[in-house]
Scaffold this motif. Structure first.
Motif, PDB file in Angstrom:
ATOM      1  N   LEU A 151      11.330 -13.391  -6.647  1.00 55.77           N
ATOM      2  CA  LEU A 151      12.418 -12.410  -7.169  1.00 55.77           C
ATOM      3  C   LEU A 151      13.748 -12.864  -6.978  1.00 55.77           C
ATOM      4  O   LEU A 151      14.828 -12.136  -7.265  1.00 55.77           O
ATOM      5  CB  LEU A 151      12.066 -10.776  -6.234  1.00 55.77           C
ATOM      6  CG  LEU A 151      10.654 -10.321  -6.533  1.00 55.77           C
ATOM      7  CD1 LEU A 151      10.669  -9.198  -5.508  1.00 55.77           C
ATOM      8  CD2 LEU A 151      10.294 -10.170  -8.019  1.00 55.77           C
TER       9      LEU A 151
ATOM     10  N   ARG B  54       4.752 -13.668  -2.818  1.00 50.99           N
ATOM     11  CA  ARG B  54       5.211 -13.328  -4.152  1.00 50.99           C
ATOM     12  C   ARG B  54       4.859 -14.792  -4.928  1.00 50.99           C
ATOM     13  O   ARG B  54       4.901 -14.796  -6.054  1.00 50.99           O
ATOM     14  CB  ARG B  54       6.545 -12.777  -4.098  1.00 50.99           C
ATOM     15  CG  ARG B  54       7.174 -12.760  -5.598  1.00 50.99           C
ATOM     16  CD  ARG B  54       6.503 -11.701  -6.191  1.00 50.99           C
ATOM     17  NE  ARG B  54       7.007 -10.536  -5.647  1.00 50.99           N
ATOM     18  CZ  ARG B  54       6.344  -9.122  -6.232  1.00 50.99           C
ATOM     19  NH1 ARG B  54       5.566  -9.282  -7.165  1.00 50.99           N
ATOM     20  NH2 ARG B  54       6.496  -7.966  -5.411  1.00 50.99           N
TER      21      ARG B  54
ATOM     22  N   THR C 293       3.939  -0.346   9.518  1.00 56.35           N
ATOM     23  CA  THR C 293       3.422  -0.969   8.250  1.00 56.35           C
ATOM     24  C   THR C 293       4.362  -0.325   7.229  1.00 56.35           C
ATOM     25  O   THR C 293       4.299  -0.687   5.987  1.00 56.35           O
ATOM     26  CB  THR C 293       2.052  -0.853   7.882  1.00 56.35           C
ATOM     27  OG1 THR C 293       1.660   0.403   8.024  1.00 56.35           O
ATOM     28  CG2 THR C 293       1.150  -1.673   8.769  1.00 56.35           C
ATOM     29  N   ALA C 294       5.330   0.564   7.768  1.00 55.92           N
ATOM     30  CA  ALA C 294       6.431   1.074   6.721  1.00 55.92           C
ATOM     31  C   ALA C 294       7.217   0.015   5.952  1.00 55.92           C
ATOM     32  O   ALA C 294       7.495   0.023   4.977  1.00 55.92           O
ATOM     33  CB  ALA C 294       7.210   2.082   7.384  1.00 55.92           C
TER      34      ALA C 294
ATOM     35  N   MET D 118       5.582  -4.192  -6.852  1.00 53.06           N
ATOM     36  CA  MET D 118       6.170  -4.424  -5.667  1.00 53.06           C
ATOM     37  C   MET D 118       5.027  -4.805  -4.574  1.00 53.06           C
ATOM     38  O   MET D 118       5.206  -5.764  -3.774  1.00 53.06           O
ATOM     39  CB  MET D 118       6.992  -3.145  -5.048  1.00 53.06           C
ATOM     40  CG  MET D 118       8.243  -2.976  -5.894  1.00 53.06           C
ATOM     41  SD  MET D 118       9.342  -4.505  -6.154  1.00 53.06           S
ATOM     42  CE  MET D 118       9.899  -4.720  -4.490  1.00 53.06           C
ATOM     43  N   GLU D 119       3.979  -4.090  -4.647  1.00 56.31           N
ATOM     44  CA  GLU D 119       2.856  -4.597  -3.911  1.00 56.31           C
ATOM     45  C   GLU D 119       1.928  -5.624  -4.414  1.00 56.31           C
ATOM     46  O   GLU D 119       1.287  -5.487  -5.593  1.00 56.31           O
ATOM     47  CB  GLU D 119       1.982  -3.389  -3.358  1.00 56.31           C
ATOM     48  CG  GLU D 119       0.865  -3.922  -2.473  1.00 56.31           C
ATOM     49  CD  GLU D 119      -0.236  -2.837  -2.187  1.00 56.31           C
ATOM     50  OE1 GLU D 119      -0.718  -2.961  -1.096  1.00 56.31           O
ATOM     51  OE2 GLU D 119      -0.516  -2.335  -3.267  1.00 56.31           O
ATOM     52  N   THR D 120       2.191  -6.987  -3.964  1.00 54.09           N
ATOM     53  CA  THR D 120       1.213  -7.859  -4.492  1.00 54.09           C
ATOM     54  C   THR D 120      -0.014  -7.881  -4.383  1.00 54.09           C
ATOM     55  O   THR D 120      -0.673  -7.108  -3.483  1.00 54.09           O
ATOM     56  CB  THR D 120       1.805  -9.458  -4.028  1.00 54.09           C
ATOM     57  OG1 THR D 120       1.987  -9.179  -2.683  1.00 54.09           O
ATOM     58  CG2 THR D 120       3.306  -9.829  -4.702  1.00 54.09           C
TER      59      THR D 120
ATOM     60  N   ALA E 179       7.963   8.415   4.114  1.00 57.85           N
ATOM     61  CA  ALA E 179       7.895   8.326   5.576  1.00 57.85           C
ATOM     62  C   ALA E 179       7.191   6.918   5.810  1.00 57.85           C
ATOM     63  O   ALA E 179       7.207   6.489   6.960  1.00 57.85           O
ATOM     64  CB  ALA E 179       7.358   9.503   6.043  1.00 57.85           C
ATOM     65  N   GLY E 180       6.751   6.119   4.842  1.00 56.49           N
ATOM     66  CA  GLY E 180       6.049   4.863   5.125  1.00 56.49           C
ATOM     67  C   GLY E 180       4.862   5.449   6.028  1.00 56.49           C
ATOM     68  O   GLY E 180       4.273   4.210   6.746  1.00 56.49           O
ATOM     69  N   ARG E 181       4.202   6.382   5.719  1.00 57.54           N
ATOM     70  CA  ARG E 181       3.058   6.670   6.442  1.00 57.54           C
ATOM     71  C   ARG E 181       1.742   6.227   5.606  1.00 57.54           C
ATOM     72  O   ARG E 181       0.710   6.073   6.172  1.00 57.54           O
ATOM     73  CB  ARG E 181       2.751   8.118   6.683  1.00 57.54           C
ATOM     74  CG  ARG E 181       3.740   8.663   8.004  1.00 57.54           C
ATOM     75  CD  ARG E 181       3.170  10.111   8.130  1.00 57.54           C
ATOM     76  NE  ARG E 181       3.517  10.964   7.124  1.00 57.54           N
ATOM     77  CZ  ARG E 181       4.391  11.905   6.903  1.00 57.54           C
ATOM     78  NH1 ARG E 181       5.362  11.730   8.071  1.00 57.54           N
ATOM     79  NH2 ARG E 181       4.621  12.678   5.850  1.00 57.54           N
TER      80      ARG E 181
ATOM     81  N   LYS F   1       7.495  -3.188   4.312  1.00 54.81           N
ATOM     82  CA  LYS F   1       6.637  -3.935   3.303  1.00 54.81           C
ATOM     83  C   LYS F   1       6.934  -5.515   3.131  1.00 54.81           C
ATOM     84  O   LYS F   1       8.367  -5.675   3.196  1.00 54.81           O
ATOM     85  CB  LYS F   1       6.543  -3.196   2.000  1.00 54.81           C
ATOM     86  CG  LYS F   1       6.010  -1.658   2.121  1.00 54.81           C
ATOM     87  CD  LYS F   1       4.771  -1.470   2.847  1.00 54.81           C
ATOM     88  CE  LYS F   1       4.185   0.070   3.080  1.00 54.81           C
ATOM     89  NZ  LYS F   1       3.227   0.310   3.843  1.00 54.81           N
ATOM     90  N   THR F   2       6.097  -6.214   2.961  1.00 54.54           N
ATOM     91  CA  THR F   2       6.398  -7.320   2.467  1.00 54.54           C
ATOM     92  C   THR F   2       6.349  -7.860   1.082  1.00 54.54           C
ATOM     93  O   THR F   2       5.337  -7.674   0.265  1.00 54.54           O
ATOM     94  CB  THR F   2       5.701  -8.645   3.065  1.00 54.54           C
ATOM     95  OG1 THR F   2       4.388  -8.323   2.617  1.00 54.54           O
ATOM     96  CG2 THR F   2       6.176  -8.616   4.410  1.00 54.54           C
ATOM     97  N   ALA F   3       7.400  -7.916   0.113  1.00 52.27           N
ATOM     98  CA  ALA F   3       7.195  -8.057  -1.342  1.00 52.27           C
ATOM     99  C   ALA F   3       7.772  -9.400  -2.029  1.00 52.27           C
ATOM    100  O   ALA F   3       7.832  -9.441  -2.875  1.00 52.27           O
ATOM    101  CB  ALA F   3       7.681  -6.757  -2.210  1.00 52.27           C
TER     102      ALA F   3
ATOM    103  N   HIS G 266      -3.428 -11.021   1.303  1.00 53.67           N
ATOM    104  CA  HIS G 266      -2.254 -10.465   0.584  1.00 53.67           C
ATOM    105  C   HIS G 266      -1.696 -11.605   0.060  1.00 53.67           C
ATOM    106  O   HIS G 266      -1.050 -12.268   0.949  1.00 53.67           O
ATOM    107  CB  HIS G 266      -1.573  -9.395   1.588  1.00 53.67           C
ATOM    108  CG  HIS G 266      -0.603  -8.815   1.011  1.00 53.67           C
ATOM    109  ND1 HIS G 266       0.357  -8.116   1.584  1.00 53.67           N
ATOM    110  CD2 HIS G 266      -0.273  -8.495  -0.415  1.00 53.67           C
ATOM    111  CE1 HIS G 266       1.274  -7.576   1.086  1.00 53.67           C
ATOM    112  NE2 HIS G 266       0.944  -7.779  -0.508  1.00 53.67           N
TER     113      HIS G 266
ATOM    114  N   ASP H 233      -2.222  -2.827   4.010  1.00 48.60           N
ATOM    115  CA  ASP H 233      -1.777  -2.568   5.433  1.00 48.60           C
ATOM    116  C   ASP H 233      -2.949  -2.392   6.355  1.00 48.60           C
ATOM    117  O   ASP H 233      -2.510  -2.428   7.364  1.00 48.60           O
ATOM    118  CB  ASP H 233      -1.043  -1.329   5.270  1.00 48.60           C
ATOM    119  CG  ASP H 233       0.346  -1.318   4.506  1.00 48.60           C
ATOM    120  OD1 ASP H 233       0.846  -2.267   4.490  1.00 48.60           O
ATOM    121  OD2 ASP H 233       0.793   0.001   3.966  1.00 48.60           O
TER     122      ASP H 233
ATOM    123  N   SER I 222      12.273  -4.407   0.386  1.00 47.95           N
ATOM    124  CA  SER I 222      11.190  -3.414   0.950  1.00 47.95           C
ATOM    125  C   SER I 222      11.045  -3.353   2.558  1.00 47.95           C
ATOM    126  O   SER I 222      10.229  -2.511   2.955  1.00 47.95           O
ATOM    127  CB  SER I 222       9.900  -3.997   0.330  1.00 47.95           C
ATOM    128  OG  SER I 222      10.128  -4.139  -1.106  1.00 47.95           O
TER     129      SER I 222
END
Lengths: 1064, 183
Positions: free
Chosen positions: A986, A577, B37-38, A495-497, A331-333, B40-42, A574, A339, B50
């Motif tokens: 990517l 990439r 924030t669902a 995927m999460e840098t 759900a992106g929660r 995402k930045t990848a 953050h 974040d 994402s």
């Protein structure tokens, strides 16, 4: 790295008519950019190209809209989005070749924005070869007039900044015709074009070619029509065409560049082959490709079928559980550490060297510090402690003081009120460098006279292992196979840098919240750098969006901590990439020269290996990777005479370190290829050959060390022998363009850190006031399913329900130090902790309940939700955990802790593992005989690692490891030139997409352990990737007779072996 | 700033008016201005999926969309999928198949799948793969996501007409494997 200077945002102009647009553009052509979908802009800006002052949006111009079918041609407005064209029935019916090509451009989300005009105007678009082959014209607005000219003529003219593509006009193919299109890329889909090719043949009623149009283009290949080749076939009967001659003519005519990824010659031959096989089918293939080896059927199924279970939701029924964090993730929660936002939070950026090797002459931060909105700039001067970190050797500066050793070295960091200000500040820091010679190759790094990356020399480590008499043994060998296996600099590409935040707390402590794999060690390393006690630092390291070993070392924590302390405010960071790629650690590239011999009966008797691997600028965990290599160099085979050497070289090629598999997968690749090749040479079935050479259960490990029971190698061979996939007939596809082959490889991989490295685990159970049982582990949730495994393991050991257990992890303030979440060790740590703590914790629960209820503890058992009467035959609870907790004083609430050593072998002459797991991988592949590209059709993984803790997470680890291995084998490599990566995102670094992964993926688990085995479930994090590469390599050899010794497998090598070379 | 542009768009059903620089990307608007924030930045160049959102019903990379491109658009972020029956079913199916591991790519996949299944509920597997072609996942190898997609199609198939609301509603109620329909 050139940060984009983000001054004023561009002005967006929206002319109402084409005439207005032309006027606007004529007025300020140099400062303007015509845009529609604007999908190329972010790519250009990432490359450092300047942003235009104004954008002229043409998406709403009526002249650029619509699809109209005329008498002789189709008119497509330039602003038509590619997705609209894909949906168009008119395009599908009248221009099927275009429809087919559209689906090969970028990806669906991009095609929702990108327009046909934009694809053409950029001159590198993937549609261009098809449009040229269709004889398209374009309508242009320039100098206040509208022109129509053929696309081929327009492409030959110099680029103008003041023309607008209005429409594309594509002739309708009235007569009988044949068409083809092929985009050759770097992976199956969503790929930059290596070369695109398209052709049309117009036929008369007798089947004679009236006219031909051939074209190539896309990506780096300049768009071009191949007129001479086209003219050469005009007038010929299609049925009698000499496809080989046409192919050779095309190769001569195509102009295609070389780049570090593919050569000019490959581009030409692959494009020409694709064109003729696309148009000529089986006849053309027979003419341009060599004949294939006869398929060799596997030996008879003589093995007992091992008692495996296929890991699927349906097969496992009740055992299939949904991991506790999945709903929030879907759900992106779920809030990742990157974040997190707070109103007073500053934004940080790191200044990277941008130069691979240089002495720092001076660093001037005054202009950056003076920029309004900048709160602090830190350099090496701000480091009060040790300016060096590293898990094995502390050789990497947190911020470089006097020298930079790779282009991603951190030199300074900035905290500012927002991202734009931080980026502008970076550009204002002036660093004067005195460039040093770049050491860009690991062989030359070790040559005498090479420039030194570190004062002590470029040989970071050299290890040897030998036994028996190799020199004599060679003379007894009937068959010897020798090759040099080359493996890639694979990027983790989580995927999460890297990123997170740091907060100076009001009590004077510092919280550093950055995704990682060992919070306690991160804290220790930070304490050394900052010169503050460890107990003044709290590290939160979970959850994180993937790690795979790439977050094992410190990443952005030092910069964040230094800035937060200097600013006295929370700071977040953050990496994008590009910076993650530039600064992050990669898998060590290796050159593995391996020579292996057997006698006439197929008994292995000698092996010699010389391994050279690159660690880049700093050591990180590479010395440990080297040790793992030497430990896995013979796989699970007994070889009497062995001589192995491994060397680790410093270069200025980025940095390398831990990555899932940790050297074992590269060794498995080399030795498994060697073994199958020897079996082939000896004329023995590869399964039979392995049976003759396998280590015996209970015998010492490869280094001579004692190893844990539950050897399941024979069972894994049995599994392959019984595999439907292995036994599937190797038949080609209908038009024979694809060669099909099947291969397998065996895996024997150690878990844990090894005998010479401190390796301890710990855990804690606490009954919380609300009744949940807190299970605290200093491990990290990196995607593998730590929460599910903690719940499942603790619940099983205690007898409670999974939901009674509250996992707490990834936070040094709330957990004991359980060691690192690496080396497939986490599952053991949790399982062993549960085994150690459950009896005592259960006793405390029973005693507390007995006291409250005035019963005997022996009559009470732990049950889901609470405690029940052990003599009752119902599930009714005597008392729930919640009620029990409410009735206990805080100090009386049950609590248990444990700390222990990870099981080790007594061997200390080298780093040796004690606990091993076994596996086998079967792969079925298709080799494109026209292009040399390899695709994996089916993948089957057999795993013997003890009981499955959580089926869904188990399946995920094995399948995911398989895909990562597939990428390693076929498409992934961070190539450098002169110490600089050629890809930084990517778009250039090719991890597998959904189009690249197998059509079928099956995972089978063998769960049983020996009766005397007290070591429980083995970690499986690295098993999925372990044997994928040699299985694919064997399948390629089976399909077309070529053993790929270089990974990612160059299509060029395969093609050279299977395609007839062009006539000179 | 004076050169900010006024921007009006619909976000998860609500009208939004905001002044931002014209080159502000939608993904940054969502994450930094609206706290959503669902997405995402990848990669930030449209190469990972994402940050997908629905724009006028189509799945689009929000890192590629600049403010000037979304003026007047109807945007549904991954958070907003709960308002769509297909979105709820997609989520439920992906949960039951435990389709993700680290989960960072998950919201993007939910958007891509929802967009596909709203248009073509009985898409063949090849079409599903094509529709997910722009979404990168580094953990799973995609097999679990494809199983999730297939389950979503089954759930949708069982939930024809008005039933879809009910199924979808039941489907998102629990955090764990509540199984409202099928089996």
């Amino acid at each position: 790295m050139k940060p984009r200077i983000t001054n004023a945002a561009p002005r967006v102009l929206r002319p109402k008519s084409l005439a207005d647009a032309v006027l606007l553009l004529a007025h300020a052509a140099d400062e303007s950019r015509v845009v529609a979908g604007a999908t190329a802009l972010q790519l250009e800006w990432q490359r450092g190209e300047p942003a235009p002052r104004q954008l002229i949006d043409v998406t709403k111009l009526p002249e650029l809209a619509g699809i109209t079918k005329g008498r002789v041609h189709m008119r497509i407005g330039a602003a038509m989005r590619l997705a609209e064209l894909e949906e168009s029935h008119l395009v599908a019916r009248e221009l099927p070749l275009l429809a087919e090509t559209l689906g090969r451009v970028a990806a669906p989300g991009v095609r929702q924005l990108a327009t046909i005009g934009g694809n053409i105007a950029g001159r590198t678009g993937c549609l261009i070869p098809t449009l040229l082959a269709l004889g398209a014209s374009i309508e242009l607005a320039v100098d206040g007039a509208i022109f129509v000219m053929t696309l081929r003529d327009w492409l030959r003219k110099p680029v103008r900044r003041d023309d607008i593509v209005v429409s594309v006009q594509i002739p309708l193919l009235g007569t009988a015709h044949k068409t083809t299109h092929c985009k050759i890329g770097l992976r199956a889909a969503f790929t930059p074009s290596v070369i695109g090719v398209a052709g049309t043949l117009l036929l008369d009623s007798t089947g004679r070619i009236e006219m031909a149009r051939f074209a190539v283009g896309g990506g780096a290949t300049p768009p071009q029509c191949l007129d001479r080749a086209a003219a050469s076939v005009a007038g010929h009967a299609l049925a009698a065409l000499d496809w080989r001659s046409l192919r050779d003519a095309l190769v001569r005519e195509i102009d295609a560049p070389s780049d570090p990824v593919r050569s000019s010659q490959y581009r030409k031959i692959a494009a020409a082959n694709a064109l003729v096989t696309g148009l000529g089918g089986e006849r053309a293939i027979e003419q341009v490709c060599r004949s294939l080896p006869e398929p060799r059927p596997p030996a008879a199924r003589d093995a007992r079928k091992p008692d495996t279970v296929e890991v699927t939701r349906h097969a496992l029924g009740e055992r299939w559980r949904v991991r506790p964090d999945i709903a929030d993730k879907v759900a992106g929660r779920l809030a990742y550490l990157t974040d997190h936002r707070r109103p007073d939070m500053l934004v940080a950026r790191i200044l990277r060297a941008g130069i691979p090797h240089a002495r720092i002459v001076s660093i001037d931060t005054s202009a950056a510090e003076a920029l309004p909105g900048v709160v602090a700039v830190v350099t090496a001067h701000d480091i009060k402690g040790q300016n060096g970190y590293g898990i094995v050797v502390q050789d990497q500066p947190a911020l470089c003081a006097d020298k930079v050793r790779y282009a991603g070295d951190a030199v300074a960091a900035v905290a500012a009120v927002d991202q734009r200000t931080a980026e502008r500040a970076l550009a204002l820091i002036r660093v004067e460098y005195e460039p040093l010679p770049v050491v860009d190759d690991m062989e030359s790094a070790l040559a005498s006279g090479a420039a030194l990356v570190h004062g002590a020399g470029n040989l970071q480590r050299e290890l040897h292992f030998a036994r028996g008499d190799v020199d004599t043994a060679w003379s007894q060998c009937a068959h010897i196979v020798e090759d040099t296996y080359v493996t890639p600099r694979q990027m983790h590409a989580f995927m999460e840098t890297e990123g997170g935040y740091a907060v100076p707390e009001t009590d004077g402590t510092l919280s550093v919240c950055v995704g990682g794999q060992h919070g306690a060690r991160d804290r220790m390393q930070l304490a050394r750098i900052l010169a503050i006690p460890e107990d003044r630092i709290r590290v939160v390291s979970s959850p994180t969006g993937g790690a795979f070993g790439g977050k094992d070392e410190l990443t952005v924590q030092p910069a964040l901590a230094l800035l937060a302390l200097k600013c006295g405010r929370p700071v977040r960071l953050h990496l994008d990439r590009a910076e993650s790629s530039l600064g992050g650690r990669m898998r060590n590239p290796m050159r593995i020269r391996m020579r292996t011999g057997c006698d006439a009966s197929g008994i292995l008797i000698a092996q010699e290996m010389d391994l050279l691997m690159d660690t880049g600028a700093y050591a990180s965990l590479s010395p440990s990777v080297l040790e793992t290599c030497l430990e896995h160099a013979c796989g699970p085979y007994e070889v009497a005479n062995v001589r192995n050497r491994g060397r680790l070289a410093h270069t200025n090629n980025g940095i390398c370190g831990a990555f899932r598999g940790f050297g074992a997968n590269q060794m498995t690749y080399a030795i498994e290829c060697q073994v199958t090749r020897l079996a082939d040479a000896a004329g023995i079935d590869p399964i039979v050959f392995r049976r003759r050479n396998l280590r015996k259960p209970g015998s010492p490990g490869y280094l001579g060390q004692e190893i844990a029971p539950s050897d399941r190698l024979v069972e894994m061979l049995d599994a392959v022998s019984n595999s439907d996939l292995w036994r599937k007939p190797r038949i080609g596809t209908a038009n024979k363009r694809l060669a099909i082959g099947t291969g397998f490889a065996l895996l024997h991989q150690g878990t844990g850190l090894g005998s010479v490295v401190p390796d301890t685990g710990a855990g804690r159970l606490t009954l919380l006031p609300g009744g949940r049982i807190e299970a605290a582990f200093g491990l990290d949730e990196i995607g593998q399913g730590l929460m599910a495994s903690i719940q499942a393991t603790v619940a099983a050991a205690l007898g409670c329900d999974r939901d009674d257990v509250l996992p707490v992890f990834g936070d040094t303030a709330r957990t004991p130090d359980s060691g690192s979440t690496t080396a497939s060790r986490g599952s053991y740590v949790v399982w062993k902790s549960a085994e150690l703590m459950a009896p005592d914790f259960g006793r405390q629960l029973r005693r507390a309940a007995a006291d409250l209820l005035d019963r005997r503890p022996d009559d009470i058992v732990v049950a889901p939700g609470g405690l029940r009467d052990s003599r009752a035959n119902t599930d009714d609870l005597l008392i729930s955990f919640a009620t029990l907790a409410q009735n206990l004083a805080p100090q009386a609430r049950p609590r248990a802790e444990c700390a222990f050593d990870f099981p080790k072998t007594n061997y200390t002459a080298g780093n040796a593992r004690f606990i091993f797991a076994s596996g086998a991988t079967v792969a079925r592949v298709a080799v494109d005989r026209a292009t040399g590209e390899v695709r994996v059709l089916d993948l089957e993984q057999h795993v013997a690692a003890g009981p499955v803790i959580d089926p869904a997470c188990y399946l995920g680890q094995i399948e995911g490891g398989g895909a990562q291995g597939l990428g390693f084998t076929l498409s992934e490599d961070m190539i450098l030139q002169g110490g600089r990566y050629i890809a930084n995102n990517l778009d250039g670094y090719m991890i597998p997409t959904v189009a690249d992964v197998p059509q079928t993926s099956r995972v089978f688990a063998l769960e049983d352990l020996d009766r005397d085995d007290v070591f429980g479930p083995r970690g499986i994090g690295e098993l999925g990737i372990g044997a994928v590469t040699p299985a694919i390599a064997a399948a390629v050899a089976d399909a077309c007779g070529v053993w790929p010794a270089v990974t990612p497998i160059p299509p060029e090598t395969v093609l050279a072996a299977i395609s007839e070379g062009p006539a000179q | 700033m004076t050169d900010d542009m006024p921007l009006r768009f619909r976000l998860n059903g609500e009208e939004r008016v905001i002044r931002v620089p014209a080159d502000t990307r939608l993904v940054d608007l969502l994450r930094e201005n609206f706290g959503l924030t669902a997405a995402k930045t990848a990669c930030r160049i449209g190469r990972c999926g994402s940050c997908l959102v629905l724009m006028n019903g189509n799945a689009v990379n929000s890192c590629l969309l600049m403010a000037w491109q979304i003026d007047g658009a109807d945007i549904v972020s991954a958070e907003g999928l709960a308002t769509l029956p297909e979105g709820r079913i997609v989520r439920e199916a992906l949960v039951r198949e435990v389709a993700f591991q680290c989960g960072y790519c998950a919201p993007g996949f939910t958007v891509a799948l929802t967009a596909l299944l709203r248009r073509r509920r009985d898409a063949a597997e090849a079409e599903v793969r094509a529709a997910l072609g722009g979404n990168l996942c580094r953990c799973t190898g995609y097999a679990s996501i494809l199983r999730g997609a297939a389950l979503a199609q089954q759930l949708l198939h069982c939930a024809v007409g008005d039933d879809i609301r009910e199924v979808a509603h039941a489907g998102t109620s629990g955090q764990t494997d509540a199984a409202p329909v099928l089996e």
